[in-house]
Design an enzyme around this catalytic site. Structure first.
Site, PDB file in Angstrom:
ATOM      1  N   LEU A  36       0.806  -1.125   0.032  1.00  0.00           N
ATOM      2  CA  LEU A  36       0.081  -0.005   0.048  1.00  0.00           C
ATOM      3  C   LEU A  36       0.860   1.191  -0.051  1.00  0.00           C
ATOM      4  O   LEU A  36       1.944   1.470   0.957  1.00  0.00           O
ATOM      5  CB  LEU A  36      -1.023   0.037   1.359  1.00  0.00           C
ATOM      6  CG  LEU A  36      -2.156   0.958   1.362  1.00  0.00           C
ATOM      7  CD1 LEU A  36      -2.973   0.667  -0.044  1.00  0.00           C
ATOM      8  CD2 LEU A  36      -2.889   0.682   2.481  1.00  0.00           C
ATOM      9  N   ASP A  37       0.812   2.192  -0.704  1.00  0.00           N
ATOM     10  CA  ASP A  37       1.479   3.260  -1.162  1.00  0.00           C
ATOM     11  C   ASP A  37       1.682   4.220   0.036  1.00  0.00           C
ATOM     12  O   ASP A  37       0.586   4.092   1.011  1.00  0.00           O
ATOM     13  CB  ASP A  37       1.145   4.162  -2.061  1.00  0.00           C
ATOM     14  CG  ASP A  37       1.438   3.647  -3.726  1.00  0.00           C
ATOM     15  OD1 ASP A  37       2.336   2.639  -3.667  1.00  0.00           O
ATOM     16  OD2 ASP A  37       0.633   3.961  -4.625  1.00  0.00           O
ATOM     17  N   PRO A  38       2.593   5.046   0.439  1.00  0.00           N
ATOM     18  CA  PRO A  38       2.776   5.634   1.535  1.00  0.00           C
ATOM     19  C   PRO A  38       1.758   6.735   1.929  1.00  0.00           C
ATOM     20  O   PRO A  38       1.253   7.101   2.791  1.00  0.00           O
ATOM     21  CB  PRO A  38       4.276   6.275   1.393  1.00  0.00           C
ATOM     22  CG  PRO A  38       4.991   5.501   0.592  1.00  0.00           C
ATOM     23  CD  PRO A  38       4.048   4.836  -0.291  1.00  0.00           C
ATOM     24  N   ALA A  40      -1.543   6.364   0.835  1.00  0.00           N
ATOM     25  CA  ALA A  40      -2.739   5.622   0.969  1.00  0.00           C
ATOM     26  C   ALA A  40      -2.953   5.225   2.302  1.00  0.00           C
ATOM     27  O   ALA A  40      -1.938   5.075   3.092  1.00  0.00           O
ATOM     28  CB  ALA A  40      -2.777   4.504   0.114  1.00  0.00           C
ATOM     29  N   ARG A 205      -3.362   4.749  -9.120  1.00  0.00           N
ATOM     30  CA  ARG A 205      -2.495   5.719  -9.780  1.00  0.00           C
ATOM     31  C   ARG A 205      -2.761   5.624 -11.230  1.00  0.00           C
ATOM     32  O   ARG A 205      -2.920   6.935 -11.877  1.00  0.00           O
ATOM     33  CB  ARG A 205      -1.295   5.826  -9.252  1.00  0.00           C
ATOM     34  CG  ARG A 205      -1.130   6.120  -7.629  1.00  0.00           C
ATOM     35  CD  ARG A 205       0.520   6.169  -7.206  1.00  0.00           C
ATOM     36  NE  ARG A 205       0.994   5.069  -7.173  1.00  0.00           N
ATOM     37  CZ  ARG A 205       2.360   4.822  -7.739  1.00  0.00           C
ATOM     38  NH1 ARG A 205       2.961   5.795  -8.218  1.00  0.00           N
ATOM     39  NH2 ARG A 205       2.849   3.642  -7.444  1.00  0.00           N
TER      40      ARG A 205
END
Length: 310
Positions: A36-38, A40, A205
């Site tokens: 999970l992206d930073p 998010a 994204r």
């Protein structure tokens, strides 16, 4: 040891959460089932100690998201990290038109990943090349978008709701609900609030970029909350502060496959790596007296062991 669903806070990497779980649980054996992206927040599934053996069977779970897509401004990272490197005026937005457009994004798709991603090509990580000022020709990948619903169009991400509750239709705006954290906005841009259900490997994204392109403008993902991974919903996720004492669920319950109740003989044959005859088709979990025996693939005639437990 258990499988845990953690509510990842904003600005932490998935590896940051793994490190905190290692300290909290007193073990080095912690892995996650999908980054999970930073920027998010939301569900990050962790497997602890012996549960790390089931990670490979959970990496392909479908995922649900709430996504805030800001139109008229693009960024190199395709999210709110910035800086804005492309702008364009946004034409009047008709919600019915947008909903019709969203249907064309559902089903099997080809999607080009972001340049700022961990994908490796020719021995190089895409994000490392991007940070050095270069680009990689990343090939499109096969993905599946199960559903994509427009909740509403807002004049800006600042005007869009941040509080939500779980409903039978999915997480929905609710002034009395759970508050979500979004990154600092890059400006005031028209924003789509979306509810998405996607298969493994889908980049939200990239989806934001492609939605903007379909509307003729640059776009970026202004906010993202993962509300479900497989059978794990955000409503049951634990905070980082509660990691040490969180009970989680056992490996067997974590595996979302049909069950085969084995006899002693069938269990022994599978543990020996044999291919016993069986009518099951597709991936199954085999149990004996409530204990995990194996994950198998069936072709309608016999079972092939993917992984067995002693």
């Amino acid at each position: 040891m258990p499988v845990l669903a953690v509510d990842k806070p904003l600005n932490l990497t998935s590896h940051d959460v793994v490190n905190r779980a290692r300290r909290a649980r007193g073990t080095r054996r912690v892995g996650h089932t999908g980054t999970l992206d930073p920027l998010a927040t939301g569900v990050l599934v962790l497997c602890v100690d012996d549960s790390t053996k089931v990670v490979q069977f959970m990496e392909h779970d479908s995922k649900d998201y709430l996504a805030w897509v800001s139109l008229g401004a693009g960024t190199p990272t395709l999210d709110a990290e910035g800086p804005v490197d492309a702008t364009a005026p946004v034409p009047p937005l008709d919600e019915d038109h947008i909903r019709g457009m969203l249907t064309t994004f559902c089903g099997p798709q080809q999607q080009i990943p972001p340049q700022y991603s961990a994908i490796q090509l020719g021995g190089q990580r895409a994000y490392a090349v991007a940070r050095a000022g270069g680009t990689l020709e990343l090939p499109a990948r096969n993905i599946v978008i199960h559903s994509l619903d427009l909740l509403r169009v807002y004049p800006s991400v600042q005007a869009a709701p941040r509080m939500f509750s779980a409903t039978p239709e999915g997480w929905s705006p609710d002034p009395q609900g759970q508050a979500f954290s979004l990154p600092e906005p890059l400006g005031e841009f028209p924003t789509l609030l979306l509810r998405a259900s996607v298969g493994s490997g889908t980049y939200l994204r990239s989806l934001a970029r492609d939605l903007g392109a379909a509307l003729g403008v640059p776009a970026h993902l202004a906010g993202l909350v993962r509300t479900r991974v497989g059978r794990y919903d955000l409503s049951g996720a634990v905070s980082l502060e509660d990691l040490a004492e969180a009970p989680g669920i056992p490996d067997l319950e974590a595996l979302d496959f049909p069950r085969i109740q084995a006899s002693e003989r069938l269990a022994l044959e599978l543990r020996q790596g044999k291919r016993p005859r069986h009518t099951a088709q597709g991936r199954h979990v085999v149990t004996l007296e409530g204990q995990l025996v194996a994950v198998v693939d069936g072709d309608g005639e016999q079972l092939k062991v993917v992984r067995a437990w002693a």
